[in-house]
Design a protein around this motif. Sequence first.
Motif, mmCIF file in Angstrom:
data_model
loop_
_atom_site.group_PDB
_atom_site.id
_atom_site.type_symbol
_atom_site.label_atom_id
_atom_site.label_comp_id
_atom_site.label_asym_id
_atom_site.label_seq_id
_atom_site.Cartn_x
_atom_site.Cartn_y
_atom_site.Cartn_z
ATOM 1 N N GLY A 84 45.843 -15.111 8.119
ATOM 2 C CA GLY A 84 46.797 -16.070 7.395
ATOM 3 C C GLY A 84 47.283 -15.515 5.960
ATOM 4 O O GLY A 84 46.255 -14.977 5.320
ATOM 5 N N TYR A 85 47.862 -16.394 5.281
ATOM 6 C CA TYR A 85 48.161 -16.134 3.912
ATOM 7 C C TYR A 85 46.946 -16.369 3.031
ATOM 8 O O TYR A 85 46.419 -15.414 2.357
ATOM 9 N N ILE A 86 46.329 -17.491 3.241
ATOM 10 C CA ILE A 86 45.083 -17.526 2.203
ATOM 11 C C ILE A 86 44.215 -16.755 2.570
ATOM 12 O O ILE A 86 43.274 -16.076 1.758
ATOM 13 N N GLY A 87 43.594 -16.713 3.948
ATOM 14 C CA GLY A 87 42.544 -15.927 4.692
ATOM 15 C C GLY A 87 42.752 -14.473 4.110
ATOM 16 O O GLY A 87 41.657 -13.924 3.593
ATOM 17 N N SER A 88 43.940 -14.053 4.204
ATOM 18 C CA SER A 88 44.014 -12.549 3.861
ATOM 19 C C SER A 88 43.829 -12.308 2.602
ATOM 20 O O SER A 88 43.099 -11.169 2.310
ATOM 21 N N HIS A 89 44.266 -13.134 1.609
ATOM 22 C CA HIS A 89 43.975 -12.965 0.010
ATOM 23 C C HIS A 89 42.312 -12.854 -0.128
ATOM 24 O O HIS A 89 41.802 -12.410 -0.901
ATOM 25 N N ILE A 90 41.704 -13.862 0.590
ATOM 26 C CA ILE A 90 40.306 -13.964 0.619
ATOM 27 C C ILE A 90 39.476 -12.737 0.901
ATOM 28 O O ILE A 90 38.620 -12.333 0.211
ATOM 29 N N CYS A 91 39.916 -12.284 2.138
ATOM 30 C CA CYS A 91 39.478 -11.060 2.473
ATOM 31 C C CYS A 91 39.558 -9.616 1.612
ATOM 32 O O CYS A 91 38.551 -9.049 1.292
ATOM 33 N N VAL A 92 40.803 -9.687 0.829
ATOM 34 C CA VAL A 92 40.951 -8.505 0.085
ATOM 35 C C VAL A 92 39.985 -8.665 -1.182
ATOM 36 O O VAL A 92 39.287 -7.783 -1.509
ATOM 37 N N GLU A 93 39.755 -9.776 -1.469
ATOM 38 C CA GLU A 93 38.963 -9.916 -2.829
ATOM 39 C C GLU A 93 37.473 -9.988 -2.510
ATOM 40 O O GLU A 93 36.793 -9.266 -3.063
ATOM 41 N N LEU A 94 36.971 -10.361 -1.319
ATOM 42 C CA LEU A 94 35.729 -9.973 -0.902
ATOM 43 C C LEU A 94 35.410 -8.652 -0.626
ATOM 44 O O LEU A 94 34.293 -7.979 -0.928
ATOM 45 N N LEU A 95 36.377 -7.812 -0.072
ATOM 46 C CA LEU A 95 36.046 -6.510 0.401
ATOM 47 C C LEU A 95 36.235 -5.667 -1.034
ATOM 48 O O LEU A 95 35.311 -4.796 -1.058
ATOM 49 N N GLU A 96 36.875 -6.108 -1.736
ATOM 50 C CA GLU A 96 36.898 -5.361 -2.920
ATOM 51 C C GLU A 96 35.738 -5.752 -3.846
ATOM 52 O O GLU A 96 35.484 -5.070 -4.866
ATOM 53 N N SER A 97 35.001 -6.907 -3.435
ATOM 54 C CA SER A 97 33.895 -7.014 -4.286
ATOM 55 C C SER A 97 32.700 -6.532 -3.491
ATOM 56 O O SER A 97 31.547 -6.887 -3.857
ATOM 57 N N GLY A 98 32.828 -5.817 -2.398
ATOM 58 C CA GLY A 98 31.719 -5.001 -1.712
ATOM 59 C C GLY A 98 31.130 -5.629 -0.615
ATOM 60 O O GLY A 98 30.154 -5.284 -0.360
ATOM 61 N N HIS A 99 31.765 -6.808 -0.089
ATOM 62 C CA HIS A 99 31.081 -7.223 0.993
ATOM 63 C C HIS A 99 31.923 -6.945 2.255
ATOM 64 O O HIS A 99 32.871 -6.439 2.494
ATOM 65 N N ASP A 100 31.209 -7.279 3.288
ATOM 66 C CA ASP A 100 31.686 -6.916 4.677
ATOM 67 C C ASP A 100 32.086 -8.112 5.161
ATOM 68 O O ASP A 100 31.769 -9.261 4.921
ATOM 69 N N VAL A 101 33.685 -8.069 5.659
ATOM 70 C CA VAL A 101 34.306 -9.179 6.259
ATOM 71 C C VAL A 101 34.558 -9.124 7.801
ATOM 72 O O VAL A 101 34.794 -8.205 8.248
ATOM 73 N N VAL A 102 34.056 -10.285 8.261
ATOM 74 C CA VAL A 102 34.499 -10.581 9.662
ATOM 75 C C VAL A 102 35.566 -11.714 9.674
ATOM 76 O O VAL A 102 35.345 -12.803 9.292
ATOM 77 N N VAL A 103 36.479 -11.229 10.648
ATOM 78 C CA VAL A 103 37.757 -12.242 10.832
ATOM 79 C C VAL A 103 37.878 -12.622 12.101
ATOM 80 O O VAL A 103 37.850 -12.156 13.268
ATOM 81 N N ILE A 104 38.008 -14.137 12.373
ATOM 82 C CA ILE A 104 38.301 -14.685 13.387
ATOM 83 C C ILE A 104 39.557 -15.405 13.507
ATOM 84 O O ILE A 104 39.717 -16.037 12.661
ATOM 85 N N ASP A 105 40.596 -14.955 14.291
ATOM 86 C CA ASP A 105 41.888 -15.389 14.005
ATOM 87 C C ASP A 105 42.864 -15.330 15.730
ATOM 88 O O ASP A 105 42.477 -14.500 16.222
ATOM 89 N N ASP A 106 43.583 -16.277 15.838
ATOM 90 C CA ASP A 106 44.196 -16.361 16.846
ATOM 91 C C ASP A 106 45.670 -16.218 16.690
ATOM 92 O O ASP A 106 46.699 -16.002 17.747
ATOM 93 N N PHE A 107 46.168 -15.738 15.641
ATOM 94 C CA PHE A 107 47.473 -15.576 15.476
ATOM 95 C C PHE A 107 48.551 -16.778 15.737
ATOM 96 O O PHE A 107 49.625 -16.456 15.621
#
Length: 70
Positions: free
Chosen positions: A10-33
């Motif tokens: 989603g909008y907010i979640g995707s922006h959070i993913c980008v920030e976390l990935l760029e900070s060196g974290h591994d991201v796991v996403v659960i979404d049903d679209f």
Amino acid sequence: MNILIAGGAGYIGSHICVELLESGHDVVVIDDFSNSKPEVLDSIYKITGKHVKFYEFNVLDEEKTEAVFK
């Protein structure tokens, strides 16, 4: 650190993913679209050059959510 983002496509979640990935974290996403699009995951990769581990289901499904943690 592994971080789970419910609604990561989603909008907010995707922006959070980008920030976390760029900070060196591994991201796991659960979404049903239900309120997002699969193409967003491609956009996250294009921006960061990193993939998220992705599961397609509703996070309210307790059995599937618990399986992600195992």
